[in-house]
Write a protein that holds these residues in place. Structure first.
Motif, PDB file in Angstrom:
ATOM      1  N   PHE A 179      42.021   3.895  27.234  1.00  0.00           N
ATOM      2  CA  PHE A 179      42.022   4.864  29.213  1.00  0.00           C
ATOM      3  C   PHE A 179      41.104   5.608  29.312  1.00  0.00           C
ATOM      4  CE2 PHE A 179      45.099   8.097  30.032  1.00  0.00           C
ATOM      5  CZ  PHE A 179      45.403   7.780  28.742  1.00  0.00           C
ATOM      6  N   TYR A 180      40.100   5.920  29.893  1.00  0.00           N
ATOM      7  CA  TYR A 180      39.874   7.184  29.758  1.00  0.00           C
ATOM      8  C   TYR A 180      39.997   8.673  30.176  1.00  0.00           C
ATOM      9  CZ  TYR A 180      34.981   4.072  29.703  1.00  0.00           C
ATOM     10  OH  TYR A 180      35.141   2.744  29.379  1.00  0.00           O
ATOM     11  N   GLY A 181      41.372   8.631  30.603  1.00  0.00           N
ATOM     12  CA  GLY A 181      41.383   9.859  30.949  1.00  0.00           C
ATOM     13  C   GLY A 181      43.094   8.379  32.117  1.00  0.00           C
ATOM     14  N   LEU A 182      43.500  10.294  32.634  1.00  0.00           N
ATOM     15  CA  LEU A 182      45.472  10.348  34.058  1.00  0.00           C
ATOM     16  C   LEU A 182      44.492  11.456  34.790  1.00  0.00           C
ATOM     17  CD1 LEU A 182      47.301   9.328  34.261  1.00  0.00           C
ATOM     18  CD2 LEU A 182      48.769  11.443  34.185  1.00  0.00           C
ATOM     19  N   SER A 183      44.275  10.894  35.751  1.00  0.00           N
ATOM     20  CA  SER A 183      43.979  11.361  37.123  1.00  0.00           C
ATOM     21  C   SER A 183      44.645  11.492  38.164  1.00  0.00           C
ATOM     22  CB  SER A 183      42.779  10.785  38.028  1.00  0.00           C
ATOM     23  OG  SER A 183      41.839  10.800  37.376  1.00  0.00           O
ATOM     24  N   TRP A 184      44.872  12.044  38.896  1.00  0.00           N
ATOM     25  CA  TRP A 184      45.888  12.566  40.193  1.00  0.00           C
ATOM     26  C   TRP A 184      45.185  12.943  41.880  1.00  0.00           C
ATOM     27  CZ3 TRP A 184      51.426  12.583  39.657  1.00  0.00           C
ATOM     28  CH2 TRP A 184      51.586  11.888  38.251  1.00  0.00           C
ATOM     29  N   TYR A 185      46.107  12.251  42.699  1.00  0.00           N
ATOM     30  CA  TYR A 185      45.544  11.823  44.706  1.00  0.00           C
ATOM     31  C   TYR A 185      47.122  12.282  44.855  1.00  0.00           C
ATOM     32  CZ  TYR A 185      41.161   9.927  42.695  1.00  0.00           C
ATOM     33  OH  TYR A 185      39.470   9.208  41.958  1.00  0.00           O
ATOM     34  N   GLN A 186      45.595  13.173  45.790  1.00  0.00           N
ATOM     35  CA  GLN A 186      47.154  13.202  46.878  1.00  0.00           C
ATOM     36  C   GLN A 186      46.689  12.511  48.438  1.00  0.00           C
ATOM     37  OE1 GLN A 186      46.322  17.264  48.954  1.00  0.00           O
ATOM     38  NE2 GLN A 186      48.501  17.668  48.859  1.00  0.00           N
ATOM     39  N   GLN A 187      47.343  12.343  48.973  1.00  0.00           N
ATOM     40  CA  GLN A 187      47.322  11.181  50.102  1.00  0.00           C
ATOM     41  C   GLN A 187      48.391  11.751  51.664  1.00  0.00           C
ATOM     42  OE1 GLN A 187      47.820   7.347  49.862  1.00  0.00           O
ATOM     43  NE2 GLN A 187      46.488   6.822  51.707  1.00  0.00           N
ATOM     44  N   HIS A 188      47.661  12.961  52.393  1.00  0.00           N
ATOM     45  CA  HIS A 188      48.928  12.590  53.322  1.00  0.00           C
ATOM     46  C   HIS A 188      48.542  12.073  54.211  1.00  0.00           C
ATOM     47  CE1 HIS A 188      47.845  16.915  52.181  1.00  0.00           C
ATOM     48  NE2 HIS A 188      49.174  17.211  52.907  1.00  0.00           N
ATOM     49  N   ASP A 189      50.225  11.510  55.179  1.00  0.00           N
ATOM     50  CA  ASP A 189      50.213   9.969  56.123  1.00  0.00           C
ATOM     51  C   ASP A 189      49.616  10.330  57.174  1.00  0.00           C
ATOM     52  OD1 ASP A 189      54.097  11.108  56.368  1.00  0.00           O
ATOM     53  OD2 ASP A 189      53.224   9.506  55.118  1.00  0.00           O
ATOM     54  N   LEU A 232      52.205  19.411  38.231  1.00  0.00           N
ATOM     55  CA  LEU A 232      52.842  20.278  38.026  1.00  0.00           C
ATOM     56  C   LEU A 232      52.275  21.181  39.742  1.00  0.00           C
ATOM     57  CD1 LEU A 232      55.465  21.663  37.045  1.00  0.00           C
ATOM     58  CD2 LEU A 232      54.053  23.308  35.954  1.00  0.00           C
ATOM     59  N   LEU A 233      53.070  21.023  40.709  1.00  0.00           N
ATOM     60  CA  LEU A 233      52.708  22.088  41.915  1.00  0.00           C
ATOM     61  C   LEU A 233      54.539  23.503  41.954  1.00  0.00           C
ATOM     62  CD1 LEU A 233      52.561  18.345  42.619  1.00  0.00           C
ATOM     63  CD2 LEU A 233      51.834  19.672  44.651  1.00  0.00           C
ATOM     64  N   GLN A 234      53.279  24.182  42.125  1.00  0.00           N
ATOM     65  CA  GLN A 234      53.967  26.046  41.948  1.00  0.00           C
ATOM     66  C   GLN A 234      53.928  26.714  43.535  1.00  0.00           C
ATOM     67  OE1 GLN A 234      53.638  27.710  38.219  1.00  0.00           O
ATOM     68  NE2 GLN A 234      51.571  26.669  37.849  1.00  0.00           N
ATOM     69  N   GLU A 235      54.953  27.802  43.250  1.00  0.00           N
ATOM     70  CA  GLU A 235      54.905  27.537  44.665  1.00  0.00           C
ATOM     71  C   GLU A 235      54.356  26.632  46.358  1.00  0.00           C
ATOM     72  OE1 GLU A 235      52.477  32.157  42.562  1.00  0.00           O
ATOM     73  OE2 GLU A 235      51.400  30.880  44.622  1.00  0.00           O
ATOM     74  N   LEU A 236      56.031  26.085  46.565  1.00  0.00           N
ATOM     75  CA  LEU A 236      55.260  24.767  47.431  1.00  0.00           C
ATOM     76  C   LEU A 236      55.137  25.480  48.700  1.00  0.00           C
ATOM     77  CD1 LEU A 236      57.515  22.348  45.640  1.00  0.00           C
ATOM     78  CD2 LEU A 236      55.373  21.910  46.155  1.00  0.00           C
ATOM     79  N   GLN A 237      54.105  24.039  49.691  1.00  0.00           N
ATOM     80  CA  GLN A 237      54.186  24.938  50.812  1.00  0.00           C
ATOM     81  C   GLN A 237      54.828  23.729  50.860  1.00  0.00           C
ATOM     82  OE1 GLN A 237      50.123  26.733  51.234  1.00  0.00           O
ATOM     83  NE2 GLN A 237      51.085  28.028  49.121  1.00  0.00           N
ATOM     84  N   MET A 238      54.949  23.721  52.537  1.00  0.00           N
ATOM     85  CA  MET A 238      54.819  22.487  53.618  1.00  0.00           C
ATOM     86  C   MET A 238      54.326  22.346  53.196  1.00  0.00           C
ATOM     87  SD  MET A 238      58.207  22.969  54.565  1.00  0.00           S
ATOM     88  CE  MET A 238      58.067  21.739  55.815  1.00  0.00           C
ATOM     89  N   LYS A 239      52.893  22.113  53.751  1.00  0.00           N
ATOM     90  CA  LYS A 239      51.606  21.403  53.665  1.00  0.00           C
ATOM     91  C   LYS A 239      51.121  20.161  51.886  1.00  0.00           C
ATOM     92  CE  LYS A 239      48.409  24.608  51.320  1.00  0.00           C
ATOM     93  NZ  LYS A 239      47.018  25.638  51.953  1.00  0.00           N
ATOM     94  N   ASP A 240      52.168  20.699  51.278  1.00  0.00           N
ATOM     95  CA  ASP A 240      52.117  20.358  50.195  1.00  0.00           C
ATOM     96  C   ASP A 240      53.157  18.235  50.883  1.00  0.00           C
ATOM     97  OD1 ASP A 240      52.181  22.286  48.141  1.00  0.00           O
ATOM     98  OD2 ASP A 240      50.658  22.093  48.785  1.00  0.00           O
ATOM     99  N   SER A 241      53.671  18.841  51.417  1.00  0.00           N
ATOM    100  CA  SER A 241      54.786  17.728  51.185  1.00  0.00           C
ATOM    101  C   SER A 241      52.935  15.700  51.565  1.00  0.00           C
ATOM    102  CB  SER A 241      55.192  17.397  53.085  1.00  0.00           C
ATOM    103  OG  SER A 241      56.488  17.878  52.634  1.00  0.00           O
ATOM    104  N   ALA A 242      53.805  15.420  50.990  1.00  0.00           N
ATOM    105  CA  ALA A 242      52.460  14.383  51.007  1.00  0.00           C
ATOM    106  C   ALA A 242      53.028  13.309  49.894  1.00  0.00           C
ATOM    107  CB  ALA A 242      50.986  15.245  50.541  1.00  0.00           C
ATOM    108  N   SER A 243      52.100  12.306  49.784  1.00  0.00           N
ATOM    109  CA  SER A 243      52.373  11.075  48.531  1.00  0.00           C
ATOM    110  C   SER A 243      51.331  11.315  47.576  1.00  0.00           C
ATOM    111  CB  SER A 243      51.685  10.199  49.126  1.00  0.00           C
ATOM    112  OG  SER A 243      53.098   9.564  49.780  1.00  0.00           O
ATOM    113  N   TYR A 244      51.889  11.260  46.076  1.00  0.00           N
ATOM    114  CA  TYR A 244      51.150  11.436  45.416  1.00  0.00           C
ATOM    115  C   TYR A 244      50.883  10.549  44.218  1.00  0.00           C
ATOM    116  CZ  TYR A 244      51.220  16.339  46.669  1.00  0.00           C
ATOM    117  OH  TYR A 244      51.320  17.478  47.141  1.00  0.00           O
ATOM    118  N   PHE A 245      49.617  10.087  43.769  1.00  0.00           N
ATOM    119  CA  PHE A 245      48.987   8.762  42.364  1.00  0.00           C
ATOM    120  C   PHE A 245      49.175   9.323  41.648  1.00  0.00           C
ATOM    121  CE2 PHE A 245      50.125   5.885  46.018  1.00  0.00           C
ATOM    122  CZ  PHE A 245      49.864   6.393  47.405  1.00  0.00           C
ATOM    123  N   CYS A 246      49.182   8.795  39.936  1.00  0.00           N
ATOM    124  CA  CYS A 246      48.404   9.073  39.072  1.00  0.00           C
ATOM    125  C   CYS A 246      47.821   7.371  39.270  1.00  0.00           C
ATOM    126  CB  CYS A 246      49.648   9.333  38.263  1.00  0.00           C
ATOM    127  SG  CYS A 246      50.333   7.454  37.766  1.00  0.00           S
TER     128      CYS A 246
END
Lengths: 110, 117
Positions: free
Chosen positions: A29-39, A74-88
């Protein structure tokens, strides 16, 4: 073939640090990506690791180790708005489309 | 934000009826994709296009067809909808870049929620 495995759910408190792991089985594979998705929303691009090591973007960092077939977000200093789904996701060698993991639902609690 | 729209945003239909979903982009990106998203499965590729009239199948293409007659439009058709095709459908686009420079970045449309009764 290829598959990516992520924990289904992670819970953390506001201000904390959380790590979301992604292990994969793919022939190349070429690389690893991360995506965020809010409800109710669309996935949005967060980060990309083409090479082994750590990539930092503000409060978010992503890591890749090809020798271990492993990466994490890695998510630091978590905030409420970080509540979501995360996909590699990976793009297999010779292909254009992405293959996604099943996603990790992060719940940030006050 | 990348200019991607999907229509309709919501649709309820009956088993056996044909359904067409439309994806429209204003970014002039070469690559376009259709994914479906179901609980526990993440995003799964249905079909993708690498140019006008150039399309290829993804991992869950059975029961779906696509067409791309213009750069900006990518249509997904369910010839005869089934209840198993109840899902949220996302269109995505990406640029044409050298593989080594690619960030694997795709831009997603807002999604279409399809219910087949």
């Amino acid at each position: 073939g290829q598959s990516l495995e992520q924990p289904s759910e992670v819970t953390a408190v506001e201000g904390a640090i959380v790590q979301i792991n992604c292990t994969y089985q793919t022939s190349g594979f070429y690389g690893l990506s991360w995506y965020q998705q809010h409800d109710g929303g669309a996935p949005t691009f967060l980060s990309y690791n083409a090479l082994d090591g750590l990539e930092e973007t503000g409060r978010f960092s992503s890591f890749l180790s090809r020798s271990d077939s492993y990466g994490y977000l890695l998510l630091q200093e978590l905030q409420m708005k970080d509540s979501a789904s995360y996909f590699c996701a990976v793009r297999r060698t010779g292909r254009r489309a992405l293959t996604f993991g099943s996603g990790t639902r992060l719940q940030v609690q006050p | 934000d990348a200019g991607i729209t999907q229509s309709p945003r919501h649709k309820v239909t009956e088993t056996g009826t044909p359904v067409t979903l439309r994806c429209h982009q204003t970014e002039n990106h070469r690559y376009m994709y259709w994914y479906r998203q179901d609980p526990g499965h993440g995003l799964r590729l249905i079909h993708y296009s690498y140019g006008v009239k150039d399309t290829d199948k993804g991992e869950v293409s059975d029961g779906y067809s696509v067409s791309r007659s213009k750069t900006e439009d990518f249509l997904l058709t369910l010839e005869s909808a089934t209840s198993s095709q109840t899902s949220v459908y996302f269109c995505a686009i990406s640029e044409s870049k050298r593989t080594s420079g690619s960030k694997n970045e795709q831009f997603f449309g807002p999604g279409t929620r399809l219910t087949v009764l």
